[in-house]
Design a protein around this motif. Structure first.
Motif, short mmCIF file in Angstrom:
data_model
loop_
_atom_site.label_atom_id
_atom_site.label_comp_id
_atom_site.label_asym_id
_atom_site.label_seq_id
_atom_site.Cartn_x
_atom_site.Cartn_y
_atom_site.Cartn_z
N ASP A 12 9.35 46.51 22.63
CA ASP A 12 8.52 46.54 23.84
C ASP A 12 8.72 45.24 24.61
O ASP A 12 7.82 44.42 24.78
N SER A 13 9.95 45.08 25.10
CA SER A 13 10.43 43.78 25.57
C SER A 13 9.65 43.20 26.73
O SER A 13 9.63 41.97 26.91
N GLY A 35 30.55 36.30 29.35
CA GLY A 35 31.01 36.63 28.00
C GLY A 35 30.00 37.41 27.19
O GLY A 35 30.30 37.84 26.07
N GLU A 36 28.79 37.65 27.75
CA GLU A 36 27.71 38.30 27.03
C GLU A 36 27.60 39.78 27.42
O GLU A 36 28.15 40.23 28.43
N THR A 37 26.84 40.53 26.64
CA THR A 37 26.43 41.87 27.00
C THR A 37 24.97 42.05 26.62
O THR A 37 24.43 41.27 25.82
N VAL A 38 24.32 43.04 27.19
CA VAL A 38 22.94 43.38 26.87
C VAL A 38 22.90 44.86 26.49
O VAL A 38 23.41 45.71 27.23
N LEU A 39 22.34 45.16 25.33
CA LEU A 39 22.12 46.55 24.92
C LEU A 39 20.70 46.92 25.33
O LEU A 39 19.75 46.19 25.02
N MET A 40 20.55 48.05 26.02
CA MET A 40 19.24 48.42 26.56
C MET A 40 18.87 49.85 26.17
O MET A 40 19.53 50.81 26.57
N ARG A 41 17.80 49.97 25.41
CA ARG A 41 17.16 51.27 25.18
C ARG A 41 16.29 51.58 26.39
O ARG A 41 15.36 50.84 26.70
N LEU A 42 16.60 52.66 27.08
CA LEU A 42 15.80 53.09 28.23
C LEU A 42 15.06 54.35 27.83
O LEU A 42 15.66 55.40 27.62
N LYS A 43 13.74 54.23 27.72
CA LYS A 43 12.92 55.31 27.17
C LYS A 43 12.03 55.94 28.24
O LYS A 43 11.42 55.23 29.05
N ASN A 44 11.96 57.26 28.23
CA ASN A 44 10.93 57.97 28.99
C ASN A 44 9.65 57.93 28.16
O ASN A 44 9.55 58.57 27.12
N GLU A 45 8.67 57.16 28.62
CA GLU A 45 7.46 56.92 27.84
C GLU A 45 6.55 58.14 27.80
O GLU A 45 5.69 58.24 26.92
N ASP A 57 14.16 46.63 24.77
CA ASP A 57 13.45 47.89 24.56
C ASP A 57 12.63 48.15 25.82
O ASP A 57 11.54 47.59 25.98
N ILE A 58 13.15 48.99 26.74
CA ILE A 58 12.59 49.16 28.07
C ILE A 58 12.03 50.57 28.19
O ILE A 58 12.75 51.56 28.03
N ARG A 59 10.72 50.66 28.50
CA ARG A 59 10.01 51.94 28.46
C ARG A 59 9.39 52.21 29.83
O ARG A 59 8.71 51.35 30.39
N CYS A 60 9.64 53.40 30.35
CA CYS A 60 9.32 53.69 31.75
C CYS A 60 8.49 54.95 31.91
O CYS A 60 8.67 55.93 31.19
N ASN A 61 7.62 54.91 32.89
CA ASN A 61 6.99 56.08 33.50
C ASN A 61 7.28 56.02 35.00
O ASN A 61 7.88 55.06 35.49
N GLY A 62 6.84 57.06 35.71
CA GLY A 62 6.94 57.00 37.16
C GLY A 62 6.08 55.88 37.71
O GLY A 62 5.08 55.48 37.10
N LEU A 63 6.49 55.34 38.85
CA LEU A 63 5.74 54.24 39.48
C LEU A 63 4.84 54.81 40.57
O LEU A 63 5.31 55.46 41.51
N GLU A 64 3.55 54.60 40.43
CA GLU A 64 2.58 55.16 41.36
C GLU A 64 2.87 54.70 42.79
O GLU A 64 3.10 53.51 43.04
N GLY A 65 2.89 55.64 43.71
CA GLY A 65 3.13 55.33 45.11
C GLY A 65 4.59 55.15 45.47
O GLY A 65 4.90 54.85 46.63
#
Length: 319
Positions: free
Chosen positions: A68-69, A142-152, A100-108
């Protein structure tokens, strides 16, 4: 036993509550002097991946991460959903490479995604997260980022599968983020450098790397977060150690190991995190200092309180 919500609210009110937290956990290392940190092995935490051979598969790495980043402010929810003190830019600067990125719709905003913990909006949009990642990667190619994108799938802003997919496409194409991502299959580190490796925790027909909180073709995950019995944190600690051992003993395993160091189950996150680190995680890693290991993704709560563990995980890639 866990801390009752009524006690947490009482302890957290006023100067007495703040003093109790400070005495238990010390001063967060977010208050350390600015500048690049280095691990015990002498690696700069902002650029440690750049020291690795680009021919390595991401499956061959130990990748410290956060759970829950974006849950940085207890006012956006409660202390029960507060899991981080560092914001994303500092997490990345300190060596975190899984988000660990968790999303819902954004109001408005009918086309946008907001960052949530369940139904609690964290006052960030997905484009804020992506812009922070892009800024970091441009400065550290030289870096990378691994991202879990979740529909909450939570609260009044929950989205069905079709609408979530539409909004992801809006970000990729209409807002121009597609070039930021690596989308298909586990890459080599060289192919992933400068990019966000997208891990889809949402239904889609696109053939993306698909998240699992158990096992699938892509992942072997330990994410036990609720246990009954007299010693749930003891059992969770044994689960963590078992997953570390499994990863160490199977260096050519064709899936990405994931080992969550976080636990909910009715405990205050700071308390469970500290107990697990003290009882299980730090003793395990400290006893194996100098031993290279491919542990996969290791997400944690409050790495600022556990910088020693974060940096030991980074060093596992080099010894």
């Amino acid at each position: 036993m866990g801390i009752a919500r009524r006690d947490l609210l009482r302890w957290g009110a006023g100067a007495g509550g703040a003093a109790a937290v400070g005495s238990l956990f010390g001063v967060p290392s977010a208050a350390r002097a600015s500048g690049t940190s280095t691990t015990p092995g002498g690696l700069a935490t902002d650029s440690w991946m750049g020291r690795l051979d680009g021919n390595l598969s991401l499956l061959d790495l130990t990748v410290p991460g956060t759970h829950d980043s974006c849950c940085q402010n207890p006012w956006y929810g409660t202390e029960w959903s507060h899991t981080q003190n560092w914001g994303l830019p500092q997490q990345l600067q300190e060596g975190v490479r899984f988000l660990d990125i968790r999303c819902n719709g954004l109001e408005g905003a009918p086309d946008e995604l907001g960052i949530y913990h369940a139904d609690a909006y964290q006052h960030l949009r997905l484009q804020d997260v992506l812009d922070q990642c892009r800024s970091f990667l441009q400065a550290h190619p030289g870096e990378t980022v691994l991202m879990r994108l979740k529909n909450e799938h939570a609260g009044g802003q929950a989205l069905d599968d079709t609408e979530f997919q539409r909004r992801v496409n809006h970000y990729l194409d209409d807002l121009g983020y597609r070039a930021l991502f690596h989308l298909y299959g586990w890459p080599t580190l060289g192919a992933a450098r400068g990019k966000v490796v997208l891990i889809a925790d949402f239904a889609n027909p696109w053939g993306l790397i698909g998240w699992s909180s158990g096992q699938n073709d892509w992942f072997d995950t330990q994410d036990v977060w609720q246990i009954s019995g007299l010693d749930p944190l003891g059992e969770k600690g044994r689960d963590i150690v078992a997953q570390f051992d499994k990863a160490f003993l199977n260096p050519t395993y064709p899936r990405m190991f994931v080992n969550f160091l976080s636990y909910a189950g009715g405990y205050w996150p700071k308390t469970s995190s500290q107990t697990l680190m003290d009882r299980a995680v730090y003793p395990y890693l400290n006893a194996r200092t100098g031993q290279r290991a491919r542990f996969g993704i290791v997400p944690m709560d409050f790495p600022d309180f556990h910088v020693n563990v974060l940096q030991m995980l980074i060093d596992k890639n080099f010894v």
